[in-house]
Design a protein around this motif. Sequence first.
Motif, PDB file in Angstrom:
ATOM      1  N   ALA A  50       5.535  -8.215  -0.366  1.00 55.16           N
ATOM      2  CA  ALA A  50       4.196  -8.500  -0.896  1.00 55.16           C
ATOM      3  C   ALA A  50       3.158  -8.525   0.228  1.00 55.16           C
ATOM      4  CB  ALA A  50       4.204  -9.831  -1.640  1.00 55.16           C
ATOM      5  N   LEU A  51       3.522  -9.095   1.382  1.00 59.28           N
ATOM      6  CA  LEU A  51       2.612  -9.115   2.532  1.00 59.28           C
ATOM      7  C   LEU A  51       2.399  -7.713   3.097  1.00 59.28           C
ATOM      8  CD1 LEU A  51       3.680 -12.361   4.439  1.00 59.28           C
ATOM      9  CD2 LEU A  51       1.439 -11.887   3.431  1.00 59.28           C
ATOM     10  N   TYR A  52       3.462  -6.929   3.155  1.00 55.70           N
ATOM     11  CA  TYR A  52       3.317  -5.546   3.604  1.00 55.70           C
ATOM     12  C   TYR A  52       2.308  -4.811   2.728  1.00 55.70           C
ATOM     13  CZ  TYR A  52       7.362  -5.516   6.827  1.00 55.70           C
ATOM     14  OH  TYR A  52       8.226  -5.739   7.877  1.00 55.70           O
ATOM     15  N   ALA A  53       2.482  -4.946   1.411  1.00 55.01           N
ATOM     16  CA  ALA A  53       1.599  -4.250   0.478  1.00 55.01           C
ATOM     17  C   ALA A  53       0.165  -4.757   0.609  1.00 55.01           C
ATOM     18  CB  ALA A  53       2.098  -4.448  -0.948  1.00 55.01           C
ATOM     19  N   LYS A  54       0.025  -6.054   0.807  1.00 53.94           N
ATOM     20  CA  LYS A  54      -1.308  -6.655   0.924  1.00 53.94           C
ATOM     21  C   LYS A  54      -2.048  -6.134   2.146  1.00 53.94           C
ATOM     22  CE  LYS A  54      -3.538 -11.212   1.260  1.00 53.94           C
ATOM     23  NZ  LYS A  54      -3.287 -12.671   1.423  1.00 53.94           N
ATOM     24  N   THR A  55      -1.303  -5.873   3.221  1.00 58.88           N
ATOM     25  CA  THR A  55      -1.917  -5.394   4.463  1.00 58.88           C
ATOM     26  C   THR A  55      -1.979  -3.873   4.533  1.00 58.88           C
ATOM     27  OG1 THR A  55       0.245  -5.567   5.577  1.00 58.88           O
ATOM     28  CG2 THR A  55      -1.268  -7.438   5.777  1.00 58.88           C
ATOM     29  N   GLY A  56      -1.625  -3.212   3.417  1.00 58.05           N
ATOM     30  CA  GLY A  56      -1.750  -1.754   3.369  1.00 58.05           C
ATOM     31  C   GLY A  56      -0.511  -0.987   3.769  1.00 58.05           C
ATOM     32  N   ALA A  57       0.552  -1.686   4.134  1.00 57.67           N
ATOM     33  CA  ALA A  57       1.785  -1.009   4.545  1.00 57.67           C
ATOM     34  C   ALA A  57       2.714  -0.858   3.335  1.00 57.67           C
ATOM     35  CB  ALA A  57       2.461  -1.788   5.668  1.00 57.67           C
ATOM     36  N   LEU A  58       2.266  -0.079   2.341  1.00 60.10           N
ATOM     37  CA  LEU A  58       3.029   0.060   1.106  1.00 60.10           C
ATOM     38  C   LEU A  58       4.386   0.712   1.351  1.00 60.10           C
ATOM     39  CD1 LEU A  58       3.012  -0.382  -1.941  1.00 60.10           C
ATOM     40  CD2 LEU A  58       2.001   1.885  -2.206  1.00 60.10           C
ATOM     41  N   ASP A  59       4.433   1.699   2.280  1.00 59.61           N
ATOM     42  CA  ASP A  59       5.715   2.348   2.607  1.00 59.61           C
ATOM     43  C   ASP A  59       6.750   1.323   3.047  1.00 59.61           C
ATOM     44  OD1 ASP A  59       4.589   4.711   1.993  1.00 59.61           O
ATOM     45  OD2 ASP A  59       4.740   5.621   3.977  1.00 59.61           O
ATOM     46  N   LYS A  60       6.328   0.409   3.894  1.00 61.72           N
ATOM     47  CA  LYS A  60       7.245  -0.620   4.382  1.00 61.72           C
ATOM     48  C   LYS A  60       7.694  -1.534   3.244  1.00 61.72           C
ATOM     49  CE  LYS A  60       6.211  -1.361   9.286  1.00 61.72           C
ATOM     50  NZ  LYS A  60       5.798  -2.384  10.277  1.00 61.72           N
ATOM     51  N   ALA A  61       6.748  -1.874   2.363  1.00 60.17           N
ATOM     52  CA  ALA A  61       7.073  -2.764   1.242  1.00 60.17           C
ATOM     53  C   ALA A  61       8.130  -2.141   0.345  1.00 60.17           C
ATOM     54  CB  ALA A  61       5.811  -3.067   0.437  1.00 60.17           C
ATOM     55  N   ILE A  62       7.921  -0.896  -0.019  1.00 60.37           N
ATOM     56  CA  ILE A  62       8.856  -0.215  -0.918  1.00 60.37           C
ATOM     57  C   ILE A  62      10.191   0.008  -0.230  1.00 60.37           C
ATOM     58  CG2 ILE A  62       9.258   1.907  -2.226  1.00 60.37           C
ATOM     59  CD1 ILE A  62       6.125   2.022  -2.470  1.00 60.37           C
ATOM     60  N   ASP A  63      10.127   0.423   1.027  1.00 57.04           N
ATOM     61  CA  ASP A  63      11.358   0.672   1.771  1.00 57.04           C
ATOM     62  C   ASP A  63      12.177  -0.611   1.903  1.00 57.04           C
ATOM     63  OD1 ASP A  63      12.885   2.682   3.393  1.00 57.04           O
ATOM     64  OD2 ASP A  63      12.624   1.120   4.909  1.00 57.04           O
ATOM     65  N   LEU A  64      11.493  -1.728   2.090  1.00 52.78           N
ATOM     66  CA  LEU A  64      12.192  -3.002   2.220  1.00 52.78           C
ATOM     67  C   LEU A  64      12.912  -3.353   0.922  1.00 52.78           C
ATOM     68  CD1 LEU A  64      12.801  -5.646   3.738  1.00 52.78           C
ATOM     69  CD2 LEU A  64      10.641  -6.543   2.858  1.00 52.78           C
ATOM     70  N   LEU A  65      12.232  -3.161  -0.206  1.00 54.90           N
ATOM     71  CA  LEU A  65      12.819  -3.537  -1.492  1.00 54.90           C
ATOM     72  C   LEU A  65      13.943  -2.595  -1.911  1.00 54.90           C
ATOM     73  CD1 LEU A  65       9.693  -4.602  -3.577  1.00 54.90           C
ATOM     74  CD2 LEU A  65      11.414  -6.064  -2.551  1.00 54.90           C
ATOM     75  N   VAL A  66      13.675  -1.305  -1.886  1.00 51.86           N
ATOM     76  CA  VAL A  66      14.692  -0.363  -2.384  1.00 51.86           C
ATOM     77  C   VAL A  66      15.703  -0.002  -1.314  1.00 51.86           C
ATOM     78  CG1 VAL A  66      13.040   0.581  -4.026  1.00 51.86           C
ATOM     79  CG2 VAL A  66      13.368   1.737  -1.858  1.00 51.86           C
ATOM     80  N   GLY A  67      15.303  -0.112  -0.052  1.00 46.29           N
ATOM     81  CA  GLY A  67      16.216   0.272   1.026  1.00 46.29           C
ATOM     82  C   GLY A  67      17.221  -0.801   1.379  1.00 46.29           C
ATOM     83  N   THR A  68      16.881  -2.057   1.061  1.00 46.79           N
ATOM     84  CA  THR A  68      17.802  -3.147   1.392  1.00 46.79           C
ATOM     85  C   THR A  68      18.416  -3.743   0.135  1.00 46.79           C
ATOM     86  OG1 THR A  68      16.009  -4.765   1.340  1.00 46.79           O
ATOM     87  CG2 THR A  68      16.494  -3.738   3.458  1.00 46.79           C
ATOM     88  N   TYR A  69      18.399  -2.968  -0.965  1.00 48.07           N
ATOM     89  CA  TYR A  69      18.907  -3.507  -2.231  1.00 48.07           C
ATOM     90  C   TYR A  69      20.357  -3.930  -2.091  1.00 48.07           C
ATOM     91  CZ  TYR A  69      20.545  -3.992  -6.956  1.00 48.07           C
ATOM     92  OH  TYR A  69      21.119  -4.493  -8.087  1.00 48.07           O
ATOM     93  N   ASN A  70      20.604  -5.155  -2.498  1.00 46.23           N
ATOM     94  CA  ASN A  70      21.956  -5.699  -2.435  1.00 46.23           C
ATOM     95  C   ASN A  70      22.208  -6.473  -3.718  1.00 46.23           C
ATOM     96  OD1 ASN A  70      24.172  -7.515  -1.992  1.00 46.23           O
ATOM     97  ND2 ASN A  70      23.941  -7.172   0.205  1.00 46.23           N
ATOM     98  N   PRO A  71      23.106  -5.969  -4.589  1.00 46.47           N
ATOM     99  CA  PRO A  71      23.360  -6.648  -5.859  1.00 46.47           C
ATOM    100  C   PRO A  71      23.729  -8.117  -5.708  1.00 46.47           C
ATOM    101  CG  PRO A  71      24.423  -4.501  -5.829  1.00 46.47           C
ATOM    102  CD  PRO A  71      23.917  -4.747  -4.432  1.00 46.47           C
ATOM    103  N   ALA A  72      24.424  -8.456  -4.625  1.00 45.64           N
ATOM    104  CA  ALA A  72      24.827  -9.846  -4.417  1.00 45.64           C
ATOM    105  C   ALA A  72      23.606 -10.742  -4.192  1.00 45.64           C
ATOM    106  CB  ALA A  72      25.777  -9.948  -3.230  1.00 45.64           C
ATOM    107  N   GLN A  73      22.547 -10.159  -3.588  1.00 49.74           N
ATOM    108  CA  GLN A  73      21.347 -10.940  -3.300  1.00 49.74           C
ATOM    109  C   GLN A  73      20.406 -10.984  -4.491  1.00 49.74           C
ATOM    110  OE1 GLN A  73      20.463 -12.745  -0.804  1.00 49.74           O
ATOM    111  NE2 GLN A  73      18.298 -13.100  -1.211  1.00 49.74           N
TER     112      GLN A  73
END
Length: 624
Positions: A186-209
């Motif tokens: 959310a902070l990444y997206a707020k500061t304009g770093a949408l690529d980082k925000a999306i990459d963080l969410l979908v790139g680190t997806y862990n079903p256990a988490q």
Amino acid sequence: MEKNKSDGGLYLVIVPKITMIKRTKIVLQGLLFAFVIFVGNTAFAQPSVSDARQYAADKNYGKAIELYSELYSLSPDSVYSEYLTTLIAAKKYKDAEKTVEKQMTLRENPYLHIDLGIVYSSEGKEEKGKEEFETVLKMVNGDDMLTQRVVKAFTDAGKDDYAILAYEKTIQLVGSPFIYAGPLAALYAKTGALDKAIDLLVGTYNPAQFGNVENIKTLLLQILGNDPDKLEQTQKILVKKINAQPENIYYAELLTWIFTQKNDWDGALIQIEAIDERNQETGKRLVDLARSATNAKQYQAAVKAYDDVIAKGKGLDNYATASSEKLATLLTQLKNNPAYKPEDVTSLEKLYDSFMVEFPKYYSTQTTTDFATLEAQYGNDVPKAIDILQKGIAVPDTRRNIAGNFKLQLGDYYVLVGQLWEASLEYSQVDKEFKQDDLGEDARFRNAKLAYYRGDFDWAQRQLRVLKSATSELIANDALYLSVLITENVEDSNLVPLQRFANAGLLLFQNKDKEAEDLLDSLNKAFPKHPLNDDILMLRAEIAIKHRDYNKALGYLKNIYEQYGKDVLGDDAVFKMAEIYQDDLHQIDQAKHFYEQLIIDYPGSTYVQTARQKLAELNNGTTP
């Protein structure tokens, strides 16, 4: 006693005691008056926080600082933040530095370094500002509670970039890339770093988490909203990830969801088809997509998805499910299409007939209700609808409550063809079998309404008095309205107006709309000033709504509100107007107006809670 000098000699003069007392009182009263004036003036002169805020808002910083300075000297903690903000706005940087430094001597608060850093940065001393921020950042040691406090301090100060650094440092220390995935994204997206925000969410997806991919969708929705540019950017990122890791089904599933958010259902269907083919599935995801499309009123996309499942072959698990749900979707599409043609009905009838021959066990399911509805309400074949329901009731595997609903529907169709006695028998059977359940209450209400249609007002009223306390709020409200209607119109020995009005209601139930309107016309002519006039207007509005003549319906409803607004149907009329503007005419401002009108004019109405909810949804833009 006083001394008095006269003619060069001294004489003793005796002053009466009462005079001394009076003088003492006068002196005391004078002192008290002076004290009151002093206190009053002191209170009057004390600076006001609201005045200081107003001066600051008006950018009269000199006066604001003067007042804040006095307040700060009296209570340093109470106005510190406002005082500091005003000093910085006025570019009084030295005074601002001294103010922060004084706070540091008054209390041990390491986050004050952030305030000092902001002063330095505002003054153009970037390096000194960074030093102060980094002093706080060095506190981060991997402890979650401390990290959260540091992040809050930075975000409260508007330093989101340092809040991000605090999160990133903790992630590095604990070695868990997804520990703060949601707030950090959310902070990444707020500061304009949408690529980082999306990459963080979908790139680190862990079903256990995250538990399941739905949690990721929720986080993405908070970040993306309905912004088309952000959705497009996310789509491109996911396509790249799918190309790099084609075996990762989560990426494909998220991409499918992005397509649905963009209202690109064809694109979503292509993705789901690819996943199904790659994993040799039997169409479960396609069925889920079809259900989502139906809920979004994307009927063609839903039918395509169901057809894909059906094409896989009869022997697969989801074949029958897809076939039955496809029929339900087509029926829903028909109901929502005011311009449907007779051939649309005929085509759907054939599909239902074929399905029931292929899967007779479905006579014990909701499909029977839908098939009967199609025949009775759209195919004008009530006898066939009755036959379908009787088959469903006769199936041994039909669950008890489903059979009860079949019987209620069957009773309604007996009413349609004028077999009122048979209808009453069906309702009575359900009443007896489900005495303590909602189904039983529903059956009793239908029987009471049937008695009302027949003109047996006394029997109907006895049933309605009990039903006014029904557990179902809808039945209780309907029973109350019908009971009041009868009560208000049977006091007069002339029951003809009420009998005619009840008959008009029966004609409308039987889809004899023209006959119903003609009867209402005759009722108006014969009894132009009868108390039933608002009820007649409401029945006319219902006929207009049924024929999708919404402007005509609004005319009747507005007439009720303006002429009979204080009667029992006032709130009903306002609520119906709001719904028409929202759901049928899509005039959101008008819908808001009438929901607000309902809340203001009818605070005790049973519709108020629903009106508040709908108003909130419209204001938040969460309804289509």
